[in-house]
Design a protein around this motif. Structure first.
Motif, PDB file in Angstrom:
ATOM      1  N   PHE A 149       0.973  -1.283   0.178  1.00 28.66           N
ATOM      2  CA  PHE A 149       0.174  -0.007   0.161  1.00 28.66           C
ATOM      3  C   PHE A 149       0.886   1.175  -0.020  1.00 28.66           C
ATOM      4  N   LEU A 150       0.387   2.213  -0.629  1.00 26.81           N
ATOM      5  CA  LEU A 150       0.790   3.559  -0.661  1.00 26.81           C
ATOM      6  C   LEU A 150       0.578   4.475   0.571  1.00 26.81           C
ATOM      7  N   VAL A 151       1.421   5.051   1.432  1.00 29.62           N
ATOM      8  CA  VAL A 151       1.005   5.911   2.467  1.00 29.62           C
ATOM      9  C   VAL A 151       0.983   7.358   2.214  1.00 29.62           C
ATOM     10  N   GLY A 152      -0.387   7.986   2.299  1.00 26.87           N
ATOM     11  CA  GLY A 152      -0.269   9.448   1.534  1.00 26.87           C
ATOM     12  C   GLY A 152      -0.396   9.586   0.288  1.00 26.87           C
ATOM     13  N   GLU A 153       0.721  10.578  -0.087  1.00 22.38           N
ATOM     14  CA  GLU A 153       0.911  10.799  -1.370  1.00 22.38           C
ATOM     15  C   GLU A 153       2.058  10.460  -1.737  1.00 22.38           C
ATOM     16  N   ALA A 154       2.483   9.364  -2.604  1.00 20.96           N
ATOM     17  CA  ALA A 154       3.349   8.583  -3.173  1.00 20.96           C
ATOM     18  C   ALA A 154       3.977   9.119  -4.466  1.00 20.96           C
ATOM     19  N   GLY A 155       5.342   9.231  -4.612  1.00 19.88           N
ATOM     20  CA  GLY A 155       5.716   9.829  -5.884  1.00 19.88           C
ATOM     21  C   GLY A 155       5.265   8.895  -7.064  1.00 19.88           C
ATOM     22  N   ASP A 156       5.545   9.276  -8.337  1.00 16.08           N
ATOM     23  CA  ASP A 156       5.328   8.359  -9.470  1.00 16.08           C
ATOM     24  C   ASP A 156       5.887   7.101  -9.753  1.00 16.08           C
ATOM     25  N   GLU A 157       7.445   7.163  -9.218  1.00 17.93           N
ATOM     26  CA  GLU A 157       8.212   5.932  -9.194  1.00 17.93           C
ATOM     27  C   GLU A 157       7.749   4.952  -8.240  1.00 17.93           C
ATOM     28  N   ALA A 158       7.496   5.175  -7.196  1.00 15.39           N
ATOM     29  CA  ALA A 158       6.740   4.430  -6.188  1.00 15.39           C
ATOM     30  C   ALA A 158       5.351   3.777  -6.532  1.00 15.39           C
ATOM     31  N   THR A 159       4.636   4.574  -7.040  1.00 12.72           N
ATOM     32  CA  THR A 159       3.301   4.281  -7.522  1.00 12.72           C
ATOM     33  C   THR A 159       3.316   3.335  -8.497  1.00 12.72           C
ATOM     34  N   LEU A 160       4.370   3.384  -9.649  1.00 11.54           N
ATOM     35  CA  LEU A 160       4.346   2.563 -10.566  1.00 11.54           C
ATOM     36  C   LEU A 160       5.031   1.428 -10.314  1.00 11.54           C
ATOM     37  N   LEU A 161       6.029   1.384  -9.302  1.00 14.11           N
ATOM     38  CA  LEU A 161       6.356   0.091  -8.874  1.00 14.11           C
ATOM     39  C   LEU A 161       5.070  -0.784  -8.319  1.00 14.11           C
ATOM     40  N   VAL A 162       4.519  -0.196  -7.395  1.00 14.36           N
ATOM     41  CA  VAL A 162       3.381  -0.863  -6.635  1.00 14.36           C
ATOM     42  C   VAL A 162       2.351  -1.398  -7.732  1.00 14.36           C
ATOM     43  N   ASP A 163       2.003  -0.644  -8.708  1.00 11.89           N
ATOM     44  CA  ASP A 163       1.150  -0.963  -9.813  1.00 11.89           C
ATOM     45  C   ASP A 163       1.668  -2.393 -10.757  1.00 11.89           C
ATOM     46  N   ARG A 164       2.800  -1.985 -11.040  1.00  6.25           N
ATOM     47  CA  ARG A 164       3.477  -2.963 -11.790  1.00  6.25           C
ATOM     48  C   ARG A 164       3.732  -4.361 -10.979  1.00  6.25           C
ATOM     49  N   THR A 165       4.132  -4.333  -9.830  1.00  7.35           N
ATOM     50  CA  THR A 165       4.320  -5.504  -9.020  1.00  7.35           C
ATOM     51  C   THR A 165       2.864  -6.356  -8.758  1.00  7.35           C
ATOM     52  N   ARG A 166       1.868  -5.527  -8.884  1.00  9.76           N
ATOM     53  CA  ARG A 166       0.603  -6.201  -8.731  1.00  9.76           C
ATOM     54  C   ARG A 166       0.070  -6.807  -9.915  1.00  9.76           C
ATOM     55  N   GLU A 167       0.511  -6.244 -11.142  1.00  7.11           N
ATOM     56  CA  GLU A 167       0.349  -6.868 -12.445  1.00  7.11           C
ATOM     57  C   GLU A 167       1.180  -8.098 -12.717  1.00  7.11           C
TER      58      GLU A 167
END
Length: 287
Positions: A149-167
């Motif tokens: 999960f992302l805590v609060g407002e995360a940067g694009d790099e972290a957000t993409l890492l989470v999304d792509r790991t889920r994928e």
């Protein structure tokens, strides 16, 4: 896991061990240094699959309950408290509690922690990543999953890492089919992760789960022909890719559990327990 002056995590203070009502059945390893050797297989009858699903549902809902509390200022110990209370309130035992001496009811892995982060007085900050890993033991069977999960407002790099790991997990699950070898799962995950230059952790893998927390079956997240077990309907195991923004080398803290990227790059992980079906796979750890 508070942070040092460089913003890197360091070990924090643990709260007292949480109690489990005596009426709740324990896995056989509780109170022992290690589980007894598992001599069963990884194939389950339909009624046993349903019991794994029941345990997995409790674990999934415990993660949902803990995730609802994620925000800057919350400690990882508080997330563990919420998950613990949900699991035991539903008549299950939190499988990690007492497993090989592990002291808590969940794993909470923040930022550079690949896996097995121990909940403590670490305070989550805006932009952090936190993985919550919960396994529930119910009626003789374990159900295991985790989400980042992302805590609060995360940067694009972290957000993409989470999304792509889920994928990456989704692609690994789609690769499951009877008659295929286990290594096709890792091939699908690694091929996808390499498109973005991510590291794919090799030394921590998915595993057989059900009667045992870890059966001995290894599910790699990278392509390796040596993992040639053929999947067949009724097999149950986890897939849980761990991807990094940097290298895949790791260190373990003195607690013998917390695994961090050696270069302290961000990492994310997703996991589900699934059963092989006649046509593919069915996830058993949905809320």
């Amino acid at each position: 896991m508070p942070k040092d002056s460089a913003g890197r995590l360091v070990p924090g203070r643990l709260s007292p061990t949480r109690s489990v009502p005596a009426t709740i059945d324990r896995p056989e390893y509780v109170g022992k240094r290690a589980p007894s050797p598992y001599t069963g297989g990884d194939w389950y009858a339909p009624d046993e699959v349903e019991r794994i699903r029941a345990a997995g549902r409790i674990a999934a809902r415990a993660i949902e309950a803990a995730a609802a509390a994620i925000r800057p200022g919350v400690t990882t110990d508080e997330l563990d408290r919420i998950a613990h209370e949900y699991v035991v309130a539903n008549g299950a035992y939190p499988s990690t509690l007492g497993y090989r001496g592990y002291p808590k009811s969940s794993c909470t892995s923040v930022n550079e922690v690949i896996c097995h982060g121990i909940p403590d007085d670490t305070v989550l900050a805006d932009g952090d990543l936190v993985n919550i890993d919960v396994t529930a033991y119910l009626d003789g069977f374990h159900g295991d999953l985790n989400h980042t999960f992302l805590v609060g407002e995360a940067g694009d790099e972290a957000t993409l890492l989470v999304d792509r790991t889920r994928e990456a997990l989704a692609r690994g699950i789609r690769a499951v089919a009877p008659g295929r070898q286990i290594n096709v799962i890792g091939r699908a995950i690694e091929a996808y992760a390499k498109r973005f230059g991510y590291g794919v952790v090799r030394d921590y893998t998915g595993h057989g789960v059900g009667r045992a927390f870890h059966s001995g079956l290894v599910i790699p997240h990278y392509d390796s022909p040596e993992f040639d077990t053929v999947m067949e309907p009724g097999m149950v195991f986890t897939i849980e890719p761990m991807l990094t923004l940097g290298a895949i080398e790791w260190d373990v803290w003195a607690d013998d559990w917390t695994v961090v990227t050696r270069d302290r790059s961000l990492t994310a992980q997703f996991e589900h327990t699934l059963v092989v079906t006649d046509k593919g796979a069915e996830i058993l750890t949905l809320p």
